[in-house]
Design an enzyme around this catalytic site. Structure first.
Site, PDB file in Angstrom:
ATOM      1  N   HIS A 144      -8.370  -9.847   6.343  1.00 47.80           N
ATOM      2  CA  HIS A 144      -7.657  -8.713   6.933  1.00 47.80           C
ATOM      3  C   HIS A 144      -7.633  -8.773   8.454  1.00 47.80           C
ATOM      4  O   HIS A 144      -6.760  -8.179   9.091  1.00 47.80           O
ATOM      5  CB  HIS A 144      -8.295  -7.399   6.479  1.00 47.80           C
ATOM      6  CG  HIS A 144      -7.369  -6.229   6.526  1.00 47.80           C
ATOM      7  ND1 HIS A 144      -6.262  -6.107   5.709  1.00 47.80           N
ATOM      8  CD2 HIS A 144      -7.368  -5.121   7.319  1.00 47.80           C
ATOM      9  CE1 HIS A 144      -5.633  -4.972   5.980  1.00 47.80           C
ATOM     10  NE2 HIS A 144      -6.272  -4.365   6.964  1.00 47.80           N
ATOM     11  N   HIS A 183       3.291   0.639   7.969  1.00 46.44           N
ATOM     12  CA  HIS A 183       2.568   1.876   8.244  1.00 46.44           C
ATOM     13  C   HIS A 183       3.507   3.069   8.131  1.00 46.44           C
ATOM     14  O   HIS A 183       4.621   3.036   8.657  1.00 46.44           O
ATOM     15  CB  HIS A 183       1.967   1.859   9.653  1.00 46.44           C
ATOM     16  CG  HIS A 183       0.815   0.916   9.793  1.00 46.44           C
ATOM     17  ND1 HIS A 183       0.377   0.442  11.019  1.00 46.44           N
ATOM     18  CD2 HIS A 183      -0.001   0.355   8.864  1.00 46.44           C
ATOM     19  CE1 HIS A 183      -0.656  -0.361  10.828  1.00 46.44           C
ATOM     20  NE2 HIS A 183      -0.900  -0.429   9.539  1.00 46.44           N
ATOM     21  N   LYS A 221       0.838  -1.193   0.000  1.00 42.89           N
ATOM     22  CA  LYS A 221       0.000   0.000   0.000  1.00 42.89           C
ATOM     23  C   LYS A 221       0.876   1.247   0.000  1.00 42.89           C
ATOM     24  O   LYS A 221       1.825   1.351   0.777  1.00 42.89           O
ATOM     25  CB  LYS A 221      -0.901  -0.007   1.240  1.00 42.89           C
ATOM     26  CG  LYS A 221      -2.005   1.035   1.197  1.00 42.89           C
ATOM     27  CD  LYS A 221      -2.951   0.852   2.354  1.00 42.89           C
ATOM     28  CE  LYS A 221      -4.093   1.852   2.294  1.00 42.89           C
ATOM     29  NZ  LYS A 221      -5.046   1.668   3.423  1.00 42.89           N
TER      30      LYS A 221
END
Length: 337
Positions: free
Chosen positions: A282, A308, A176
């Site tokens: 998830h 993150h 991501k």
């Protein structure tokens, strides 16, 4: 409010506009998922605004107030989630900025506030029961999700070269935010994974002997290295059983296993394990982070393993620890003593 350029000659929405959106996405190396999402929202936006004859109006004819009307319609009448409304907003900002070259006044487009919800986390017992209810490839994928904190698409996009047995690591490519990271390869999966890859290699060699199609490659790597799709290191760890056409080029290629098949397996496994919480693949990533923190892992380490960017994203897991981290005793318990 600042108005968009108004064309005296009406222009109609056509495939040419959507093709321009696709071209702009590819020039900026946006993922196919983002491209498909943007095209879908722009099509809905044009269909929402129609002229007196019922034909879709061209976005260049519309004003910022029309954009706000569409976004308000999504929130008030369609009752979509805040994240969905924001997705539509970003698609329209991209349309006017990158395609029509008529940037919207961003001060008039306030992002919808996403509710602060705690992630669903399984206890270690529930996690074990869920994994016990799975077998074969679904078990192996879910073991990597929980054992390495992967997203389901990150696991399915793993290639042979990304699995490092010697160092016990998995290399996640273009996660991501289009970033790479390294996470742990659980020891429990080493032998099952080797057995699985032996089966995958047998299918790969059979396909090569019959001059079968190549595997799909990221971006324009196939142009730079024409034979890479026929080489073992570039094969998917979890290839699909069926060939399919590349959504952008139409070329018949071998793609990875679909996420929907894993999602169905997890839902079925959760029912067999009699888990009452809503379970998706998830949830295993959430459980990985929470259980790591419960065992005393440094939050910065967990942040790096999850990929993150902001430590605050990782800190949400401190609110769902299965232990009483506050050290608080309920007043009801005190009455019983």
């Amino acid at each position: 409010p600042v108005q968009l350029k108004h064309h005296t000659r009406p222009r109609r929405t056509s495939a040419k506009l959507l093709d321009s959106v696709r071209t702009a996405c590819r020039l900026r190396h946006l993922s196919y998922h983002t491209e498909r999402s943007y095209v879908g929202w722009i099509r809905r936006y044009c269909l929402f605004h129609r002229d007196e004859n019922g034909a879709p109006r061209h976005p260049a004819e519309l004003r910022p107030a029309d954009v706000e009307q569409f976004l308000s319609h999504l929130a008030e009448e369609r009752n979509v989630a805040a994240s969905t409304q924001n997705q539509a907003k970003h698609a329209l900002l991209f349309l006017y900025d990158a395609v029509l070259k008529q940037p919207l006044p961003r001060m008039n487009l306030v992002s919808a506030r996403r509710p602060k919800r705690l992630p669903v986390v399984l206890s270690q017992g529930d996690t074990q029961r869920l994994l016990d209810a799975l077998s074969g490839v679904p078990w192996l994928v879910c073991a990597l999700l929980y054992g390495g904190g992967l997203r389901v698409n990150e696991a399915l996009r793993l290639r042979i070269k990304d699995v490092e047995f010697d160092t016990g690591q998995l290399v996640v490519r273009e996660g991501k935010g289009a970033t790479d990271r390294v996470t742990v390869l659980p020891k429990v999966v080493l032998e099952p994974l080797r057995t699985h890859l032996a089966i995958v290699r047998t299918g790969f060699e059979r396909r090569m002997r019959s001059s079968g199609p190549a595997v799909s490659l990221p971006d324009a790597l196939g142009v730079k290295y024409p034979n890479a799709g026929l080489e073992w290191p570039w094969q998917y760890v979890f290839p699909s059983r069926q060939l399919s056409a590349d959504p952008r080029t139409g070329e018949i290629l071998l793609h990875h296993l679909s996420a929907s098949s894993i999602q169905k397996s997890v839902r079925s496994g959760a029912r067999r394990a009699q888990i009452t919480k809503p379970v998706s693949p998830h949830v295993l990533r959430h459980s990985f982070a929470t259980h790591m923190l419960e065992r005393g892992a440094d939050i910065r380490t967990v942040q790096e393993l999850l990929g993150h960017k902001d430590i605050r994203t990782t800190m949400i897991y401190t609110h769902v620890l299965n232990t009483n981290s506050l050290g608080v005793t309920s007043p009801l318990d005190r009455l019983q003593t």
